[in-house]
Design a protein around this motif. Structure first.
Motif, mmCIF file in Angstrom:
data_model
loop_
_atom_site.group_PDB
_atom_site.id
_atom_site.type_symbol
_atom_site.label_atom_id
_atom_site.label_comp_id
_atom_site.label_asym_id
_atom_site.label_seq_id
_atom_site.Cartn_x
_atom_site.Cartn_y
_atom_site.Cartn_z
ATOM 1 N N GLY A 24 0.803 -1.211 0.000
ATOM 2 C CA GLY A 24 0.000 0.000 0.000
ATOM 3 C C GLY A 24 0.835 1.261 0.000
ATOM 4 N N HIS A 25 0.278 2.309 0.608
ATOM 5 C CA HIS A 25 0.925 3.612 0.618
ATOM 6 C C HIS A 25 2.023 3.660 1.679
ATOM 7 C CE1 HIS A 25 -2.290 5.170 -1.950
ATOM 8 N NE2 HIS A 25 -3.139 4.517 -1.161
ATOM 9 N N SER A 26 2.964 4.572 1.484
ATOM 10 C CA SER A 26 4.048 4.716 2.459
ATOM 11 C C SER A 26 4.587 6.136 2.404
ATOM 12 C CB SER A 26 5.174 3.713 2.166
ATOM 13 O OG SER A 26 5.767 3.985 0.900
ATOM 14 N N ALA A 27 5.436 6.454 3.351
ATOM 15 C CA ALA A 27 6.075 7.769 3.422
ATOM 16 C C ALA A 27 7.586 7.573 3.412
ATOM 17 C CB ALA A 27 5.627 8.506 4.683
ATOM 18 N N PRO A 28 8.181 7.297 2.245
ATOM 19 C CA PRO A 28 9.635 7.058 2.190
ATOM 20 C C PRO A 28 10.449 8.283 2.576
ATOM 21 C CG PRO A 28 8.705 7.249 -0.023
ATOM 22 C CD PRO A 28 7.540 7.185 0.922
ATOM 23 N N ARG A 347 -5.545 0.551 4.162
ATOM 24 C CA ARG A 347 -5.124 1.561 3.190
ATOM 25 C C ARG A 347 -5.702 2.924 3.551
ATOM 26 N NH1 ARG A 347 -2.930 -0.145 -1.733
ATOM 27 N NH2 ARG A 347 -3.779 1.677 -2.797
ATOM 28 N N GLY A 348 -6.930 2.937 4.070
ATOM 29 C CA GLY A 348 -7.512 4.191 4.516
ATOM 30 C C GLY A 348 -6.717 4.804 5.657
ATOM 31 N N LEU A 349 -6.264 3.960 6.582
ATOM 32 C CA LEU A 349 -5.431 4.441 7.686
ATOM 33 C C LEU A 349 -4.118 5.007 7.162
ATOM 34 C CD1 LEU A 349 -5.072 4.625 10.781
ATOM 35 C CD2 LEU A 349 -4.018 2.347 10.689
ATOM 36 N N GLU A 350 -3.546 4.332 6.179
ATOM 37 C CA GLU A 350 -2.309 4.835 5.568
ATOM 38 C C GLU A 350 -2.525 6.226 4.981
ATOM 39 O OE1 GLU A 350 -0.769 0.402 4.082
ATOM 40 O OE2 GLU A 350 -1.484 1.908 2.651
ATOM 41 N N LEU A 351 -3.649 6.421 4.296
ATOM 42 C CA LEU A 351 -3.900 7.707 3.648
ATOM 43 C C LEU A 351 -4.069 8.825 4.676
ATOM 44 C CD1 LEU A 351 -6.297 6.680 0.744
ATOM 45 C CD2 LEU A 351 -3.949 7.497 0.554
ATOM 46 N N ALA A 401 -14.285 10.541 6.398
ATOM 47 C CA ALA A 401 -14.747 10.429 5.011
ATOM 48 C C ALA A 401 -13.595 10.060 4.091
ATOM 49 C CB ALA A 401 -15.382 11.745 4.576
ATOM 50 N N TYR A 402 -12.453 10.695 4.279
ATOM 51 C CA TYR A 402 -11.318 10.399 3.398
ATOM 52 C C TYR A 402 -10.553 9.155 3.828
ATOM 53 C CZ TYR A 402 -12.422 14.499 0.771
ATOM 54 O OH TYR A 402 -13.083 15.395 -0.037
ATOM 55 N N PHE A 403 -10.797 8.686 5.021
ATOM 56 C CA PHE A 403 -10.342 7.356 5.410
ATOM 57 C C PHE A 403 -11.031 6.304 4.545
ATOM 58 C CE2 PHE A 403 -11.813 3.728 8.076
ATOM 59 C CZ PHE A 403 -10.608 3.061 8.232
ATOM 60 N N ALA A 404 -12.301 6.554 4.203
ATOM 61 C CA ALA A 404 -13.072 5.596 3.407
ATOM 62 C C ALA A 404 -13.014 5.886 1.912
ATOM 63 C CB ALA A 404 -14.535 5.601 3.865
ATOM 64 N N TYR A 405 -12.188 6.866 1.504
ATOM 65 C CA TYR A 405 -12.070 7.205 0.081
ATOM 66 C C TYR A 405 -10.705 6.760 -0.419
ATOM 67 C CZ TYR A 405 -12.283 9.958 -4.217
ATOM 68 O OH TYR A 405 -12.289 10.344 -5.527
ATOM 69 N N TRP A 406 -10.665 6.167 -1.577
ATOM 70 C CA TRP A 406 -9.495 5.430 -2.053
ATOM 71 C C TRP A 406 -8.371 6.300 -2.597
ATOM 72 C CZ3 TRP A 406 -8.601 6.523 -7.136
ATOM 73 C CH2 TRP A 406 -9.676 7.069 -7.851
ATOM 74 N N HIS A 407 -8.670 7.524 -3.018
ATOM 75 C CA HIS A 407 -7.665 8.303 -3.745
ATOM 76 C C HIS A 407 -6.743 9.057 -2.801
ATOM 77 C CE1 HIS A 407 -5.826 10.360 -7.042
ATOM 78 N NE2 HIS A 407 -6.224 11.552 -6.646
ATOM 79 N N ASP A 408 -5.466 9.133 -3.155
ATOM 80 C CA ASP A 408 -4.483 9.907 -2.391
ATOM 81 C C ASP A 408 -4.543 11.348 -2.885
ATOM 82 O OD1 ASP A 408 -2.382 10.986 -1.017
ATOM 83 O OD2 ASP A 408 -0.827 9.722 -1.911
#
Length: 665
Positions: A24-28, A347-351, A401-408
């Motif tokens: 999933g998403h990350s913060a390198p 993934r929502g938590l990651e975002l 709301a953005y936790f449940a939305y897929w787009h970064d």
């Protein structure tokens, strides 16, 4: 509620949770960011200690009350003082738009919203679809039932259309930013009794780089935030005592309805707590029930207009353009995304983690984490007002709301969280008062305040110029004045074939073949581009429909794990099977990509009506350029060397027709 929000900000705003979740998403970039905070914080604290010692030796400098006198002048200035600050914001934001962002739409979202704004300004809701849409199609632009229109809710483009009418679309964002600043000032006068704190919160909002940069763009976040602040101001009037104020409740609903016409998800995050509060007050009898009903009527007016536009465009009032384009994969919730990935709670938590980590930097461009003061104030506060709790619930709802939305949603910062900024700056400004309420030693309070001020000053001196230069020197290909280049090259009353990358050409042909946007993205990302290109050629020859094309491609997609990036192309996703040898048309397309290509979507906004800009699709160009055409034909491309200009190359009509007749694709 305050401590819960503080915990969320502390954990997700300071720790790289996304990096601890597999996939999933990350913060390198987190380690570099942390190093910057530690070194910047050390400098700020060190200078603050020295300054605090000096202030202790000369207490009149600390206790002189200069800030309190300034805040009192602001308070006494009333609307005039608020308007003066708003006008200053308008000027700064307009300068940023012109000299940093080039007063042009840079992201595809901006381009399509401006395109739709021009359709609205012409008095129409859509344009008639062309016979061959692949030559003028773009991401986020629908070709639906013979209509062409943008995917975004109508409210944002409608406001941009006001700029279109006066030939100044770039000015809509700065005006909305200034309006948001003025409304926030009026709100602070009602909800924050400490003048110094209110003025500090106002200036933090009005001068926050994140607000100014995003406000200088043509994105719809600042117009939404201005509408939400207007709703908050009206709600503060509707709920400030035990009386009933239906007119204020109506204004609250109207403002939230306007926000819903621009960004429905943001509006819902604020509208549900507002309706809940007014419904709770409705227990007080018929006058309060009338206020609740009035708020509903206010919401209904702009929402009805939005639904009417939806109905005219898609044939269903509840089907938005982006749902018509992408299907259920675009909706909020945990499911497959338009790109084929799965959006899960993790993934929502990651975002959300990424949004808050980015906010630490982008909000103030300070040398220390921007949310530290707000987090500390929320931890220290003993009592909160009803309006404070409403703001917190709205902020939590927005993150949910953005936790449940897929787009970064990253552009000029964590743009989805812009409506949270008023809450964050208010609690940032409240920290000194909360320290005083806790009877913290004056030396510590003075040190904390000095550290915060120095963090902002050092950031403005060292980091903000770097960010401005990054934005000014980025996305240069989208900042080119194509009309001026065409005029300098002597290109007028011509057909201009825009040479896009091979990958962009293939995607446009997938759309034209009837493949849905979501399927097109997944196929493009999981298929050898040579195989995909050949399949499109075959489908064009034998008239195969989209389902047949996808069935033919299914076996080749089984090898997606063997795909490798095509190192010859600047595109991210064109892939080739490992070990493939390039031949024929594939080799030719790669050679063309290396020679250079341009971007077609910005040309949708070219105002030179004498030139017709079309995507170059090689032999398929014969579909839109008849043999009897006598207009000059040019090829537009750009080398991939940064800073190199666009090139208009004349096309020999006779040789082009001969090549088409030979069947060379």
């Amino acid at each position: 509620m305050a401590r819960l929000l503080a915990a969320v900000l502390a954990v997700l705003g300071l720790l790289p949770v996304a990096n601890w979740i597999v996939g999933g998403h990350s913060a390198p970039w987190y380690t570099d960011r942390l190093d910057g905070w530690l070194s910047g914080g050390a400098i700020a604290v060190g200078v603050a200690v020295i300054a605090s010692i000096a202030l202790r030796r000369w207490p009149h400098l600390w206790r002189g009350g200069a800030w309190q006198r300034l805040a009192l002048r602001w308070k006494n200035g009333g609307r005039s003082a608020d308007a003066a600050i708003a006008l200053s914001v308008l000027l700064i934001c307009a300068l940023v738009s012109q000299f940093v962002l080039s007063a042009r739409p840079l992201l595809i979202d901006e381009i399509i919203q401006v395109y739709q704004a021009r359709i609205f300004a012409s008095g129409r809701l859509w344009l008639d679809a062309p016979l061959h849409p692949e030559f003028t199609s773009a991401q986020h632009l629908l070709d639906w039932g013979g209509k062409v229109f943008g995917q975004f809710p109508a409210g944002g483009p409608a406001l941009l259309a006001l700029g279109t009418i006066v030939s100044a679309e770039w000015l809509v964002g700065p005006v909305a930013t200034a309006l948001a600043s003025f409304i926030f000032a009026r709100l602070l006068r009602r909800i924050e009794p400490r003048d110094g704190t209110a003025l500090a919160a106002l200036l933090l909002f009005s001068l926050a780089p994140f607000v100014l940069f995003l406000g200088a763009s043509m994105m719809n976040h600042i117009t939404t935030t201005a509408a939400l602040l207007a709703g908050a101001l009206a709600l503060s009037h509707a709920t400030d005592d035990s009386g009933s104020r239906p007119l204020a409740a109506f204004a609250c609903g109207l403002a939230l309805g306007v926000a819903a016409s621009i960004r429905p998800l943001d509006a819902v995050a604020f509208a549900i707590p507002s309706a809940g509060w007014l419904a709770w007050r409705a227990r007080g009898g018929m006058p309060h029930l009338l206020a609740l009903i009035a708020s509903g009527v206010g919401v209904a007016i702009p929402v009805a207009a939005l639904l009417a536009v939806n109905n005219a465009q898609t044939g269903d009032p509840f089907t938005f353009g982006y749902i018509a384009m992408w299907g259920a994969t675009h909706e909020i919730g945990f499911h497959q995304t338009p790109w084929g990935d799965q959006h899960t709670p993790l993934r929502g938590l990651e975002l959300v983690n990424l949004y808050l980590l980015r906010m630490q930097t982008y909000l103030f461009e300070s040398v220390t984490p921007a949310l530290l003061f707000a987090t500390a104030a929320l931890l220290l506060v003993r009592r909160t007002s009803a309006f404070d709790r409403w703001m917190m619930v709205c902020g939590a709802g927005l993150m949910g709301a953005y936790f449940a939305y897929w787009h970064d949603g990253f552009y000029l910062g964590p743009r989805f969280l812009l409506p949270m900024v008023p809450l964050l700056v208010l609690w940032t400004a409240r920290l000194p008062a909360e320290l005083a309420n806790r009877q913290v030693d004056e030396r510590w309070s003075r040190g904390v305040l000095m550290t915060g001020v120095l963090s902002l000053v050092l950031g403005a001196a060292m980091l903000l110029p770097i960010r401005a230069a990054q934005y000014r020197n980025g996305m240069l290909s989208l900042k080119i004045d194509v009309e001026a280049v065409a005029e300098a090259a002597g290109v007028s009353n011509a057909i201009v074939l825009v040479r896009e990358s091979w990958g962009a050409q293939v995607v446009a042909r997938l759309w034209a073949a009837g493949v849905s946007r979501s399927d097109a993205e997944m196929v493009f990302r999981t298929t050898d581009i040579c195989v995909l290109d050949d399949a499109l050629e075959r489908a064009a020859r034998d008239g195969a429909d989209a389902n047949t094309l996808l069935k033919r491609l299914a076996p080749s997609r089984a090898d997606s794990s063997q795909l490798v990036a095509m190192r010859y192309s600047a595109d991210t996703f064109p892939r080739l099977l490992r070990g493939r040898t390039l031949r024929g048309r594939c080799l030719r397309r790669v050679v063309e990509d290396r020679a250079g290509f341009a971007l077609f979507p910005p040309l949708l906004l070219a105002r030179n009506n004498e030139n017709l800009y079309l995507r170059d699709l090689h032999a398929r160009d014969s579909l839109v350029i008849p043999a009897g055409n006598r207009r000059p034909i040019w090829l537009l491309l750009k080398t991939q060397v940064p800073g190199e200009p666009l090139r208009f190359l004349p096309v020999d009509r006779d040789s082009m027709y001969r090549e088409w007749r030979s069947g060379e694709p």
